[in-house]
Design a protein around this motif. Structure first.
Motif, PDB file in Angstrom:
ATOM      1  N   PHE A  53       0.820  -1.222   0.000  1.00  0.00           N
ATOM      2  CA  PHE A  53       0.000   0.000   0.000  1.00  0.00           C
ATOM      3  C   PHE A  53       0.853   1.271   0.000  1.00  0.00           C
ATOM      4  CE2 PHE A  53      -2.629  -3.321   1.723  1.00  0.00           C
ATOM      5  CZ  PHE A  53      -3.881  -3.085   1.170  1.00  0.00           C
ATOM      6  N   LEU A  54       2.108   1.114  -0.333  1.00  0.00           N
ATOM      7  CA  LEU A  54       3.027   2.243  -0.189  1.00  0.00           C
ATOM      8  C   LEU A  54       2.586   3.474  -0.986  1.00  0.00           C
ATOM      9  CD1 LEU A  54       5.550   3.051   1.284  1.00  0.00           C
ATOM     10  CD2 LEU A  54       6.913   2.225  -0.623  1.00  0.00           C
ATOM     11  N   GLU A  55       2.119   3.240  -2.207  1.00  0.00           N
ATOM     12  CA  GLU A  55       1.719   4.372  -3.056  1.00  0.00           C
ATOM     13  C   GLU A  55       0.573   5.165  -2.408  1.00  0.00           C
ATOM     14  OE1 GLU A  55       3.244   5.411  -5.768  1.00  0.00           O
ATOM     15  OE2 GLU A  55       1.779   7.048  -5.893  1.00  0.00           O
ATOM     16  N   GLN A  56      -0.405   4.417  -1.924  1.00  0.00           N
ATOM     17  CA  GLN A  56      -1.552   5.064  -1.271  1.00  0.00           C
ATOM     18  C   GLN A  56      -1.124   5.829  -0.012  1.00  0.00           C
ATOM     19  OE1 GLN A  56      -4.490   1.953  -1.166  1.00  0.00           O
ATOM     20  NE2 GLN A  56      -5.900   3.290  -0.046  1.00  0.00           N
ATOM     21  N   MET A  57      -0.243   5.191   0.767  1.00  0.00           N
ATOM     22  CA  MET A  57       0.262   5.851   1.978  1.00  0.00           C
ATOM     23  C   MET A  57       1.010   7.127   1.619  1.00  0.00           C
ATOM     24  SD  MET A  57       1.655   2.605   4.232  1.00  0.00           S
ATOM     25  CE  MET A  57       2.360   3.612   5.534  1.00  0.00           C
ATOM     26  N   GLN A  60      -1.412   9.993   0.631  1.00  0.00           N
ATOM     27  CA  GLN A  60      -2.097  10.578   1.799  1.00  0.00           C
ATOM     28  C   GLN A  60      -1.131  11.378   2.666  1.00  0.00           C
ATOM     29  OE1 GLN A  60      -4.814   8.466   4.238  1.00  0.00           O
ATOM     30  NE2 GLN A  60      -5.488   7.062   2.651  1.00  0.00           N
ATOM     31  N   SER A  61       0.071  10.832   2.825  1.00  0.00           N
ATOM     32  CA  SER A  61       1.071  11.488   3.665  1.00  0.00           C
ATOM     33  C   SER A  61       1.479  12.836   3.054  1.00  0.00           C
ATOM     34  CB  SER A  61       2.287  10.566   3.797  1.00  0.00           C
ATOM     35  OG  SER A  61       3.331  11.222   4.443  1.00  0.00           O
ATOM     36  N   GLN A 281       7.965   3.917   3.981  1.00  0.00           N
ATOM     37  CA  GLN A 281       6.756   3.415   4.667  1.00  0.00           C
ATOM     38  C   GLN A 281       6.670   3.973   6.086  1.00  0.00           C
ATOM     39  OE1 GLN A 281       6.703  -0.863   5.078  1.00  0.00           O
ATOM     40  NE2 GLN A 281       4.783  -0.874   6.228  1.00  0.00           N
ATOM     41  N   LEU A 282       7.797   3.972   6.773  1.00  0.00           N
ATOM     42  CA  LEU A 282       7.822   4.468   8.150  1.00  0.00           C
ATOM     43  C   LEU A 282       7.503   5.966   8.205  1.00  0.00           C
ATOM     44  CD1 LEU A 282       8.542   4.048  11.199  1.00  0.00           C
ATOM     45  CD2 LEU A 282      10.870   4.746  10.574  1.00  0.00           C
ATOM     46  N   LEU A 283       8.156   6.693   7.338  1.00  0.00           N
ATOM     47  CA  LEU A 283       7.951   8.150   7.309  1.00  0.00           C
ATOM     48  C   LEU A 283       6.464   8.470   7.072  1.00  0.00           C
ATOM     49  CD1 LEU A 283      10.448  10.220   5.228  1.00  0.00           C
ATOM     50  CD2 LEU A 283       8.071  10.799   5.103  1.00  0.00           C
ATOM     51  N   CYS A 284       5.873   7.773   6.100  1.00  0.00           N
ATOM     52  CA  CYS A 284       4.449   8.013   5.787  1.00  0.00           C
ATOM     53  C   CYS A 284       3.572   7.582   6.970  1.00  0.00           C
ATOM     54  CB  CYS A 284       4.034   7.275   4.526  1.00  0.00           C
ATOM     55  SG  CYS A 284       4.901   7.849   3.060  1.00  0.00           S
ATOM     56  N   ALA A 285       3.935   6.482   7.612  1.00  0.00           N
ATOM     57  CA  ALA A 285       3.132   5.998   8.737  1.00  0.00           C
ATOM     58  C   ALA A 285       3.145   7.021   9.883  1.00  0.00           C
ATOM     59  CB  ALA A 285       3.662   4.648   9.223  1.00  0.00           C
ATOM     60  N   TYR A 286       4.313   7.623  10.151  1.00  0.00           N
ATOM     61  CA  TYR A 286       4.366   8.664  11.192  1.00  0.00           C
ATOM     62  C   TYR A 286       3.454   9.827  10.816  1.00  0.00           C
ATOM     63  CZ  TYR A 286       8.356   6.792  13.907  1.00  0.00           C
ATOM     64  OH  TYR A 286       9.171   6.041  14.715  1.00  0.00           O
ATOM     65  N   ARG A 287       3.480  10.209   9.557  1.00  0.00           N
ATOM     66  CA  ARG A 287       2.647  11.343   9.137  1.00  0.00           C
ATOM     67  C   ARG A 287       1.159  10.980   9.235  1.00  0.00           C
ATOM     68  NH1 ARG A 287       3.534  15.186  10.107  1.00  0.00           N
ATOM     69  NH2 ARG A 287       5.259  15.844   8.798  1.00  0.00           N
ATOM     70  N   GLY A 313       6.546  13.860   3.185  1.00  0.00           N
ATOM     71  CA  GLY A 313       6.229  14.066   4.604  1.00  0.00           C
ATOM     72  C   GLY A 313       7.314  14.747   5.395  1.00  0.00           C
ATOM     73  N   VAL A 314       8.500  14.868   4.796  1.00  0.00           N
ATOM     74  CA  VAL A 314       9.622  15.506   5.493  1.00  0.00           C
ATOM     75  C   VAL A 314       9.325  16.996   5.685  1.00  0.00           C
ATOM     76  CG1 VAL A 314      12.061  16.124   5.254  1.00  0.00           C
ATOM     77  CG2 VAL A 314      11.259  13.897   4.465  1.00  0.00           C
ATOM     78  N   THR A 315       9.701  17.531   6.841  1.00  0.00           N
ATOM     79  CA  THR A 315       9.497  18.966   7.056  1.00  0.00           C
ATOM     80  C   THR A 315      10.816  19.703   7.313  1.00  0.00           C
ATOM     81  OG1 THR A 315       9.164  18.613   9.417  1.00  0.00           O
ATOM     82  CG2 THR A 315       7.196  18.662   8.026  1.00  0.00           C
TER      83      THR A 315
END
Ligand code: SF4
Length: 371
Positions: A53-57, A60-61, A281-287, A313-315
């Motif tokens: 589901f990486l693309e979807q994540m 959204q992220s 995946q992790l970065l998107c999951a945190y977001r 998702g990086v800031t």
């Protein structure tokens, strides 16, 4: 007084690991549909079941990040003040048992470093030292902080954990933010990698964000050193730690870093390898768990990876980093803490960021903006 140790003592590493690995496709789909996610959803999103589901994540992220942070990326740079250290950490080039030239910057050295960094345009600085209480402790910080602060509007620190009253004092001298990474939340693994010195005290470190928040520090950075133990479980603990902190100290800002183990003098092989897709995946999951938290990516990662994950998702990012004391004004590569992966100049990174449609913000926050 309650601290995160009380929450932590109710948690069990093996139960959490099993729970993450037993998440199913249905759990991931449910988490993706929810407008607000909880820690169980986060487990699903970092689980192997979420990999397809990486693309979807990512979509959204990216959307959540733009909504909250706009098209901006904050830039900061580390200033290494000293590589003296009274600890032995198996993964770090500054460990006391490593034979390397030690150096602590004098006031004159620091002035030269500040001038060199100002030329690069930075206004947000991360001060880094090894952990040496006597030679690079409060007396040193009292002496150098006000001078450094006179050059920069935002000052963060990544040094040994201190007591609450010490943080409160440093705040009056200009300290805005503190990064303190637990490295691993598995106490057994922690003991294997922290062999000597004050850092062997797992719970004193674990409670540092509590002391920081109580001292009124503006921003606290948490994270784990990815690779010391099973990364999904460690990163879940980071999320749980953040969740606790946000609920307990809601006035504070938070950031998360996700450094992967890099080669260093006396190098250590990671126990758990996280590939690039898994880091995304992790970065998107945190977001997806937390639309507000700042996500920071350092120069440990390669230029191509940093450029590609930028919109997801990086800031905040470091750029043009030197990981040795005196690295900006002089050039002394033998003193490095770890090898950096993105060795482009700050200007080159800024150009790459702008080419992707983002605006570089060279300062974090200025107190003139408050109240
Ligand atoms: S990780 Fe920090 S405390 Fe450990 S050896 Fe390196 S500088 Fe010292």
């Amino acid at each position: 007084m309650t601290t995160f140790s009380d929450v932590f003592n109710q948690m069990d590493w093996d139960d959490i690991r099993l729970s993450i690995y037993s998440k199913t496709t249905a759990d991931v789909e449910r988490a993706l549909r929810k407008p607000k996610r909880d820690l169980e959803d986060f487990k699903a999103l970092i689980s192997p079941a979420a990999e397809p589901f990486l693309e979807q994540m990512a979509q959204q992220s990216a959307a959540l990040t733009r909504k909250r942070f706009g098209n901006t990326i904050g830039f900061y740079v580390p200033l290494y003040l000293s590589n003296l250290c009274a600890n032995d950490c198996t993964y770090c080039g500054f460990s006391m048992s490593n034979k390397l030239k030690r150096r602590t910057l004098s006031e004159a050295d620091i002035e030269r470093e500040c001038q060199a960094i100002k030329q690069l345009k930075f206004d947000s600085l991360l001060l880094v030292t090894g952990e040496h209480e006597t030679k690079v402790g409060m007396n040193y910080f009292r002496q150098v902080l006000p001078k450094i602060k006179s050059h920069f509007s935002y000052l963060a620190m990544e040094v040994q954990p201190l007591d609450q009253d010490e943080y409160a004092e440093l705040k009056t001298l200009g300290l805005d933010a503190v990064m303190v990474y637990q490295e691993t939340y598995n106490p057994r693994t922690y003991a294997e990698h922290h062999l000597r010195g004050n850092k062997t005290d797992f719970h004193y470190r674990l409670q540092t964000p509590d002391r920081l928040a109580r001292a009124g520090i503006d921003k606290i950075g948490v994270g784990a050193l990815i690779g010391l133990d099973e990364w999904r479980t460690d990163c879940f603990y980071v999320a749980a730690h953040l969740h606790y902190l946000e609920r307990t100290y809601w006035q504070t800002r938070y950031s998360i870093s996700f450094p992967r183990l890099r080669p260093c003098t006396g190098g250590l092989q990671p126990k758990s390898i996280m590939n690039d897709r898994q880091l995304v995946q992790l970065l998107c999951a945190y977001r997806l768990l937390n639309p507000e938290v700042e996500l920071s990516l350092s120069t440990r990662e390669s230029p191509a990876f940093r450029d590609n994950v930028l919109p997801l998702g990086v800031t905040t990012m470091s750029a043009g980093s030197k990981t040795q004391p005196g690295g900006y004004a002089d050039d002394v590569p033998e003193l490095e803490q770890f090898a950096i992966n993105d060795d482009r100049s700050a200007e080159a990174v800024a150009t790459a960021v702008q080419q992707r449609g983002f605006q570089v913000v060279w300062k974090d926050w200025h107190h003139a903006y408050s109240g």
